[in-house]
Write a protein that holds these residues in place. Structure first.
Motif, short mmCIF file in Angstrom:
data_model
loop_
_atom_site.label_atom_id
_atom_site.label_comp_id
_atom_site.label_asym_id
_atom_site.label_seq_id
_atom_site.Cartn_x
_atom_site.Cartn_y
_atom_site.Cartn_z
N LEU A 358 64.12 56.18 -71.54
CA LEU A 358 63.04 55.26 -71.89
C LEU A 358 62.04 55.13 -70.74
O LEU A 358 60.83 55.06 -70.96
CB LEU A 358 63.61 53.91 -72.28
CG LEU A 358 64.53 53.93 -73.51
CD1 LEU A 358 65.33 52.64 -73.61
CD2 LEU A 358 63.73 54.15 -74.78
N TRP A 359 62.55 55.10 -69.51
CA TRP A 359 61.67 55.03 -68.35
C TRP A 359 60.80 56.29 -68.23
O TRP A 359 59.59 56.20 -68.02
CB TRP A 359 62.49 54.86 -67.07
CG TRP A 359 63.18 53.54 -66.91
CD1 TRP A 359 62.96 52.41 -67.64
CD2 TRP A 359 64.19 53.23 -65.94
NE1 TRP A 359 63.79 51.39 -67.19
CE2 TRP A 359 64.54 51.87 -66.15
CE3 TRP A 359 64.83 53.94 -64.94
CZ2 TRP A 359 65.52 51.23 -65.38
CZ3 TRP A 359 65.79 53.31 -64.17
CH2 TRP A 359 66.13 51.96 -64.38
N VAL A 360 61.44 57.44 -68.33
CA VAL A 360 60.72 58.70 -68.18
C VAL A 360 59.67 58.84 -69.28
O VAL A 360 58.52 59.21 -69.03
CB VAL A 360 61.69 59.89 -68.18
CG1 VAL A 360 60.94 61.22 -68.27
CG2 VAL A 360 62.58 59.87 -66.94
N GLU A 361 60.06 58.57 -70.51
CA GLU A 361 59.14 58.67 -71.64
C GLU A 361 57.89 57.83 -71.40
O GLU A 361 56.76 58.27 -71.64
CB GLU A 361 59.86 58.23 -72.91
CG GLU A 361 58.99 58.21 -74.16
CD GLU A 361 59.75 57.65 -75.34
OE1 GLU A 361 59.94 58.40 -76.32
OE2 GLU A 361 60.16 56.46 -75.31
N GLU A 376 55.50 57.07 -76.77
CA GLU A 376 56.51 56.08 -76.42
C GLU A 376 57.17 55.59 -77.71
O GLU A 376 56.52 55.20 -78.66
CB GLU A 376 55.85 54.92 -75.69
CG GLU A 376 56.84 53.96 -75.07
CD GLU A 376 56.18 52.88 -74.22
OE1 GLU A 376 56.89 51.94 -73.83
OE2 GLU A 376 54.95 53.00 -73.96
N GLY A 377 58.49 55.60 -77.71
CA GLY A 377 59.25 55.27 -78.91
C GLY A 377 59.99 56.45 -79.49
O GLY A 377 60.92 56.28 -80.28
N GLY A 378 59.60 57.67 -79.12
CA GLY A 378 60.27 58.85 -79.66
C GLY A 378 61.75 58.89 -79.33
O GLY A 378 62.59 59.29 -80.14
N VAL A 379 62.10 58.45 -78.11
CA VAL A 379 63.51 58.43 -77.69
C VAL A 379 64.32 57.48 -78.56
O VAL A 379 65.39 57.85 -79.09
CB VAL A 379 63.61 58.03 -76.20
CG1 VAL A 379 65.04 57.65 -75.82
CG2 VAL A 379 63.12 59.16 -75.31
N MET A 380 63.84 56.26 -78.71
CA MET A 380 64.59 55.27 -79.48
C MET A 380 64.60 55.59 -80.96
O MET A 380 65.62 55.46 -81.65
CB MET A 380 64.01 53.87 -79.23
CG MET A 380 64.79 52.74 -79.91
SD MET A 380 66.55 52.67 -79.47
CE MET A 380 66.45 52.08 -77.77
N LYS A 381 63.48 56.05 -81.49
CA LYS A 381 63.43 56.39 -82.92
C LYS A 381 64.38 57.53 -83.25
O LYS A 381 64.94 57.58 -84.35
CB LYS A 381 62.00 56.75 -83.32
CG LYS A 381 61.04 55.58 -83.33
CD LYS A 381 59.62 56.06 -83.64
CE LYS A 381 58.60 54.95 -83.52
NZ LYS A 381 57.22 55.42 -83.76
N SER A 382 64.55 58.44 -82.31
CA SER A 382 65.49 59.56 -82.55
C SER A 382 66.92 59.04 -82.66
O SER A 382 67.69 59.48 -83.52
CB SER A 382 65.38 60.59 -81.43
OG SER A 382 64.11 61.21 -81.43
N ALA A 383 67.28 58.11 -81.77
CA ALA A 383 68.61 57.51 -81.85
C ALA A 383 68.77 56.73 -83.15
O ALA A 383 69.80 56.79 -83.83
CB ALA A 383 68.85 56.61 -80.64
#
Length: 637
Positions: A358-361, A376-383
């Motif tokens: 999340l930090w890197v994104e 921003e949000g792609g990491v969490m939305k993927s999970a």
């Protein structure tokens, strides 16, 4: 404990305040939270007048209502959420004086149950106050050089993010210690908020050391930007699972659920339906929450939220939403012994995220064209995508920050970890993930998982440190404008945003995009790792079709071993399962717009008894018939 917040402000009459506590009592509720506004207690001459809030605590005593006192030091009238951090040394001292005045006074009431030191910690950005800047310099001076330095490459240090994580914890613990000065046996509880965006600021494993219980706020109008309305029950479910994991060995309790209408506050103007109130409350309870408090019972009269959020109408009569919550409360109270001992059924499936991803994104955002995978949000939305896919199968998966997963075991047979587009895998997790698979675990990785280390240095050309785990290297990633097909036997997964071209070393190629190897399976020790370097999960979510993803998951995870699940995937429906010493209880929510009939598979089905069905749902054996927007609670004891 189920209840609703009572908002206390000047202008209210004592008999009206008493009416609200009576309303809680009549609804079968037993808990509230009260914001203890310093500005409504401290006079201009420096003296304190607690009369207004004494009235509330006395009314709570009269009707047997427990009160969480929410510390609310002086702040601007327009400040919705309240204090997050001190501004300067003088403000820091003023906060300490406020606690000194408030805690000894209110602890004398029998209704005083516990304290919330900060309402909704988490600000979404680096704190800018003078006090924070001073603490930041102290913190940086005390830091030691990290052992891992990305092989000497120049790098980001993420000092701001790491300090923010530390600072949230430091201030929360300081407030807790201030409370304990004046009430040594105090119950301490805190509610995080906007969990899908702010979670990287929360070090839950540290919070467990000084909190009595962990909580959260889940408001559709503020916090569910990553979901549409038909997914709000899913959003509450994911929110609850993140908090349950964060709580670990301490209880958790949903501190705020949206109870009423928005006019001008909230990112969205909406009013929850009675059906949604039942869905959200049952989902929280079925995720081991010790209850929930709705925000709020009565509408405040002034401020940005004037006339909003309430479960009572302007005549102090119960709305359909309060009546829905009352119906749930009565069922819980009727079976209280069951719910108090119930635990979430363990599926063995763990969706992990890393705060470093999340930090890197966030750090690498440069503007330009919007892409779901790199915004921003792609990491969490993927999970979330994998969480939703498994929910369609009736499976409740764990949703954890990687530090919350137990890597200390020696046997992980039957346990699965999913790393969905977790772009940064810190070096400390490389041996742990490798050991997890070696000891029998199953690992699934998609998207740009492990593209970076914790310093945002690309790992793909540095003697890829997870080569032993995945049994392959990425030759390169290629950006693709349109979704392509990742062919994996009879399953056709979507390839999206990027496709990684793989070079197997010891892994077996199991998927191709055209003529390119794009997915591998590697046996490492007693377990297996599956690597799909494309955004299969996120694309499935975007097109709202998890059929192929669920086909893949069913092939690589022992779904048959899950003790409660649907016979086949049911889009728009989710099931939460509680296990007790006497049997299991299932909570089934139909978020779709249609009545559905389907079967569920239970390892040990008992005699089904419907405890709750707010639209006439029926069960025949293990066949469920449930109306649109209905919630069913079925005991299989």
């Amino acid at each position: 404990m189920i209840g609703a917040e009572i908002f206390i402000e000047p202008g209210q009459k004592p008999e009206e305040i008493e009416t609200w506590f009576l309303q809680l009592k009549q609804a079968g509720m037993n808990v509230t939270r009260i914001r203890l506004f310093e500005t409504y207690m401290r006079k201009n001459d420096g003296s304190w007048d607690f009369t207004l809030f004494d009235t509330a605590y006395l009314a709570a005593e009269k009707y047997g209502i427990k009160v969480y006192g929410n510390l609310f030091p002086a702040t601007d009238f327009t400040d919705l959420g309240g204090l997050k951090f001190p501004r300067d040394d003088a403000h820091f001292d003023a906060i300490a004086e406020y606690v000194k005045q408030v805690v000894p006074h209110f602890k004398q009431f029998k209704s005083c149950y516990g304290w919330v030191p900060v309402n909704e910690p988490g600000v979404g950005h680096f704190p800018q106050e003078q006090f924070a800047v001073s603490k930041y310099e102290e913190w940086k001076t005390a830091q030691t050089i990290a052992e891992y330095n990305s092989q000497g490459y120049d790098r980001f240090d993420f000092a701001d993010e790491r300090f923010h994580l530390h600072y949230n914890t430091w201030f929360l613990q300081w407030l807790t210690n201030e409370i304990l000065k004046y009430q040594t046996d105090a119950i301490i509880h805190v509610n995080n908020h906007a969990i899908f965006k702010n979670v990287a600021e929360y070090d839950f494993t540290q919070w467990r050391e000084f909190l009595t219980s962990l909580g959260g706020s889940a408001h559709a109008s503020w916090h569910f930007e990553y979901f549409n309305r038909q997914q709000y029950a899913l959003a509450v479910s994911a929110n609850c699972e993140i908090i349950r994991s964060g709580a670990g060995n301490i209880p958790w309790f949903m501190t705020e659920l949206q109870g009423g209408n928005n006019t001008y506050s909230g990112f969205l103007a909406l009013c929850p339906t009675a059906e949604e109130i039942a869905q959200w409350l049952w989902i929280a309870i079925a995720t081991e929450s010790k209850g929930a408090i709705f925000w709020c019972l009565n509408p405040r009269s002034s401020g940005i939220e004037a006339g909003e959020w309430a479960m009572l109408n302007y005549h102090n009569e119960p709305s359909d939403r309060l009546m829905a919550a009352t119906a749930v409360t009565h069922v819980v109270n009727e079976h209280i012994n069951i719910f108090e001992e119930a635990r979430a059924l363990e599926s063995g499936i763990n969706i992990l995220y890393t705060r470093e991803s999340l930090w890197v994104e966030k750090k690498l955002q440069t503007g330009g064209k919007s892409y779901p995978g790199r915004d921003e949000g792609g990491v969490m939305k993927s999970a979330i995508a994998y969480f939703e896919a498994l929910s369609e199968m009736g499976i409740q998966s764990n949703f954890k920050e990687t530090s919350e997963f137990d890597f200390s075991k020696t046997d992980y047979r039957g346990i699965t970890i999913i790393l969905a587009h977790q772009i940064s895998i810190p070096s400390k997790y490389w041996p742990l993930l490798t050991g997890f698979v070696a000891n029998g675990g199953t690992l699934i990785a998609d998207g740009l998982t492990a593209y970076y280390d914790e310093n945002a240095v690309c790992l793909m050309r540095m003697g890829f440190p997870l080569r032993e785990l995945f049994g392959a290297d990425v030759l390169e990633y290629k950006a693709i404008d349109n979704a392509e097909t990742l062919q994996m036997g009879n399953t056709q997964l979507p390839a999206y945003q990027w496709k990684g071209l793989l070079k197997p070393i010891v892994a077996k190629a199991i998927g191709t995009i055209g003529n390119d190897i794009a997915a591998v399976k590697n046996q490492h020790g007693k377990g297996h790792a599956y690597w799909l370097p494309t955004m299969a999960g996120l694309c499935s979510r975007i097109v709202n079709d998890y059929s192929q993803l669920n086909s893949f998951l069913s092939d690589v995870i022992d779904i048959q071993a899950v003790a409660a699940r649907f016979n086949e995937p049911q889009p728009g429906i989710l099931m939460k399962t509680l296990t007790t010493t006497q049997g299991i209880v299932t909570v089934i929510v139909n978020e779709s717009t249609h009545q559905k009939q389907f079967g569920i598979n239970l390892t040990s089905p008992g005699n089904p008894v419907i405890w709750f069905a707010n639209k006439g749902g029926k069960v025949n054996g293990t066949t469920i018939n449930i109306s649109a927007e209905e919630t069913m609670v079925i005991s299989w004891i």
